[in-house]
Scaffold this motif. Sequence first.
Motif, mmCIF file in Angstrom:
data_model
loop_
_atom_site.group_PDB
_atom_site.id
_atom_site.type_symbol
_atom_site.label_atom_id
_atom_site.label_comp_id
_atom_site.label_asym_id
_atom_site.label_seq_id
_atom_site.Cartn_x
_atom_site.Cartn_y
_atom_site.Cartn_z
ATOM 1 N N PRO A 55 8.352 15.719 -36.348
ATOM 2 C CA PRO A 55 7.827 16.239 -35.073
ATOM 3 C C PRO A 55 6.336 16.532 -35.122
ATOM 4 C CG PRO A 55 9.801 17.441 -35.702
ATOM 5 C CD PRO A 55 9.444 16.545 -36.841
ATOM 6 N N LEU A 56 5.863 16.983 -36.276
ATOM 7 C CA LEU A 56 4.426 17.240 -36.414
ATOM 8 C C LEU A 56 3.623 15.948 -36.307
ATOM 9 C CD1 LEU A 56 4.554 19.813 -39.336
ATOM 10 C CD2 LEU A 56 4.045 20.272 -36.934
ATOM 11 N N LEU A 57 4.113 14.898 -36.938
ATOM 12 C CA LEU A 57 3.432 13.601 -36.877
ATOM 13 C C LEU A 57 3.430 13.054 -35.458
ATOM 14 C CD1 LEU A 57 2.101 11.152 -38.250
ATOM 15 C CD2 LEU A 57 4.413 10.260 -38.609
ATOM 16 N N PHE A 58 4.598 13.058 -34.804
ATOM 17 C CA PHE A 58 4.675 12.550 -33.428
ATOM 18 C C PHE A 58 3.799 13.380 -32.482
ATOM 19 C CE2 PHE A 58 9.047 10.867 -34.629
ATOM 20 C CZ PHE A 58 8.620 9.552 -34.705
ATOM 21 N N LEU A 59 3.788 14.685 -32.672
ATOM 22 C CA LEU A 59 2.959 15.546 -31.825
ATOM 23 C C LEU A 59 1.473 15.292 -32.068
ATOM 24 C CD1 LEU A 59 2.973 17.745 -29.683
ATOM 25 C CD2 LEU A 59 3.011 19.429 -31.533
ATOM 26 N N ALA A 60 1.088 15.112 -33.316
ATOM 27 C CA ALA A 60 -0.314 14.800 -33.626
ATOM 28 C C ALA A 60 -0.725 13.470 -32.998
ATOM 29 C CB ALA A 60 -0.526 14.771 -35.136
ATOM 30 N N LEU A 61 0.151 12.472 -33.064
ATOM 31 C CA LEU A 61 -0.145 11.179 -32.433
ATOM 32 C C LEU A 61 -0.219 11.312 -30.913
ATOM 33 C CD1 LEU A 61 2.055 8.812 -34.614
ATOM 34 C CD2 LEU A 61 -0.440 8.963 -34.597
ATOM 35 N N ALA A 62 0.630 12.159 -30.322
ATOM 36 C CA ALA A 62 0.593 12.371 -28.872
ATOM 37 C C ALA A 62 -0.713 13.053 -28.458
ATOM 38 C CB ALA A 62 1.797 13.201 -28.432
ATOM 39 N N ILE A 63 -1.132 14.040 -29.231
ATOM 40 C CA ILE A 63 -2.403 14.711 -28.928
ATOM 41 C C ILE A 63 -3.570 13.748 -29.078
ATOM 42 C CG2 ILE A 63 -3.971 16.524 -29.730
ATOM 43 C CD1 ILE A 63 -1.433 18.197 -30.324
ATOM 44 N N TRP A 64 -3.524 12.909 -30.106
ATOM 45 C CA TRP A 64 -4.564 11.894 -30.278
ATOM 46 C C TRP A 64 -4.585 10.939 -29.091
ATOM 47 C CZ3 TRP A 64 -3.924 6.539 -31.232
ATOM 48 C CH2 TRP A 64 -5.110 5.868 -31.516
ATOM 49 N N ARG A 65 -3.397 10.538 -28.609
ATOM 50 C CA ARG A 65 -3.311 9.653 -27.442
ATOM 51 C C ARG A 65 -3.900 10.348 -26.213
ATOM 52 N NH1 ARG A 65 -2.936 4.500 -25.458
ATOM 53 N NH2 ARG A 65 -1.986 4.597 -23.416
ATOM 54 N N MET A 66 -3.609 11.631 -26.048
ATOM 55 C CA MET A 66 -4.167 12.370 -24.915
ATOM 56 C C MET A 66 -5.688 12.430 -24.995
ATOM 57 S SD MET A 66 -1.519 15.523 -24.456
ATOM 58 C CE MET A 66 -2.443 16.262 -23.137
ATOM 59 N N MET A 67 -6.207 12.611 -26.198
ATOM 60 C CA MET A 67 -7.653 12.674 -26.366
ATOM 61 C C MET A 67 -8.305 11.337 -26.059
ATOM 62 S SD MET A 67 -7.849 15.199 -29.692
ATOM 63 C CE MET A 67 -9.276 14.399 -30.291
ATOM 64 N N THR A 68 -7.647 10.231 -26.406
ATOM 65 C CA THR A 68 -8.217 8.920 -26.088
ATOM 66 C C THR A 68 -8.193 8.651 -24.588
ATOM 67 O OG1 THR A 68 -6.108 7.764 -26.418
ATOM 68 C CG2 THR A 68 -7.578 7.930 -28.323
ATOM 69 N N LEU A 69 -7.258 9.297 -23.878
ATOM 70 C CA LEU A 69 -7.207 9.152 -22.411
ATOM 71 C C LEU A 69 -8.165 10.120 -21.723
ATOM 72 C CD1 LEU A 69 -3.359 8.881 -21.888
ATOM 73 C CD2 LEU A 69 -5.048 7.038 -21.704
ATOM 74 N N GLY A 70 -8.766 11.027 -22.482
ATOM 75 C CA GLY A 70 -9.681 11.994 -21.901
ATOM 76 C C GLY A 70 -8.974 13.224 -21.351
ATOM 77 N N ARG A 71 -7.748 13.469 -21.800
ATOM 78 C CA ARG A 71 -6.979 14.633 -21.318
ATOM 79 C C ARG A 71 -6.761 15.608 -22.449
ATOM 80 N NH1 ARG A 71 -4.058 13.284 -16.297
ATOM 81 N NH2 ARG A 71 -3.417 15.437 -16.467
ATOM 82 N N THR A 72 -6.731 16.865 -22.092
ATOM 83 C CA THR A 72 -6.343 17.904 -23.043
ATOM 84 C C THR A 72 -5.449 18.885 -22.314
ATOM 85 O OG1 THR A 72 -8.217 19.311 -22.535
ATOM 86 C CG2 THR A 72 -8.517 17.737 -24.325
ATOM 87 N N PHE A 73 -4.762 19.741 -23.070
ATOM 88 C CA PHE A 73 -3.934 20.754 -22.448
ATOM 89 C C PHE A 73 -4.795 21.768 -21.696
ATOM 90 C CE2 PHE A 73 -1.086 19.386 -25.894
ATOM 91 C CZ PHE A 73 0.025 19.085 -25.139
ATOM 92 N N ILE A 74 -6.008 21.988 -22.179
ATOM 93 C CA ILE A 74 -6.875 22.995 -21.579
ATOM 94 C C ILE A 74 -7.397 22.552 -20.224
ATOM 95 C CG2 ILE A 74 -9.031 24.266 -21.890
ATOM 96 C CD1 ILE A 74 -8.521 23.989 -24.945
ATOM 97 N N THR A 75 -7.734 21.264 -20.085
ATOM 98 C CA THR A 75 -8.324 20.780 -18.832
ATOM 99 C C THR A 75 -7.310 20.236 -17.871
ATOM 100 O OG1 THR A 75 -8.725 18.589 -19.769
ATOM 101 C CG2 THR A 75 -10.495 20.231 -19.961
ATOM 102 N N TYR A 76 -6.033 20.384 -18.167
ATOM 103 C CA TYR A 76 -5.021 19.892 -17.250
ATOM 104 C C TYR A 76 -5.023 20.702 -16.020
ATOM 105 C CZ TYR A 76 -0.697 18.561 -15.088
ATOM 106 O OH TYR A 76 0.226 18.115 -14.207
#
Length: 110
Positions: free
Chosen positions: A89-110
């Motif tokens: 789960p840590l690996l998948f979550l890290a990859l998901a966060i990386w994917r969000m960063m490449t899209l220009g999205r973060t949890f903070i700016t949602y």
Amino acid sequence: MPLLKAMNTTVTEYDPKLSAGIGWLPLLIAIAILVVMTILPGIATDLAGRADHPLAVLLFAAMSAGFVRGVGFIPHNRVLRLMFSTPAPLLFLALAIWRMMTLGRTFITY
């Protein structure tokens, strides 16, 4: 690796039942993803508002692996045991966060 004897058979394979138990970290990760995706499903979209399927797959893979390992289930199959291990789960979550960063999205700016 110690050998275990049971009814005239020798077991040299890893026995998942010996280390099964609630995995609190994967379970908490899974519950957090469940709550966030229920409240803010738009997190799994790109900037144009279309669903981002790779991001959704990574988030739900992290959630699934977290629930499977979190409730204490450890598969006998080596590949599945790796996919549903505590670090998965840590690996998948890290990859998901990386994917969000490449899209220009973060949890903070949602």
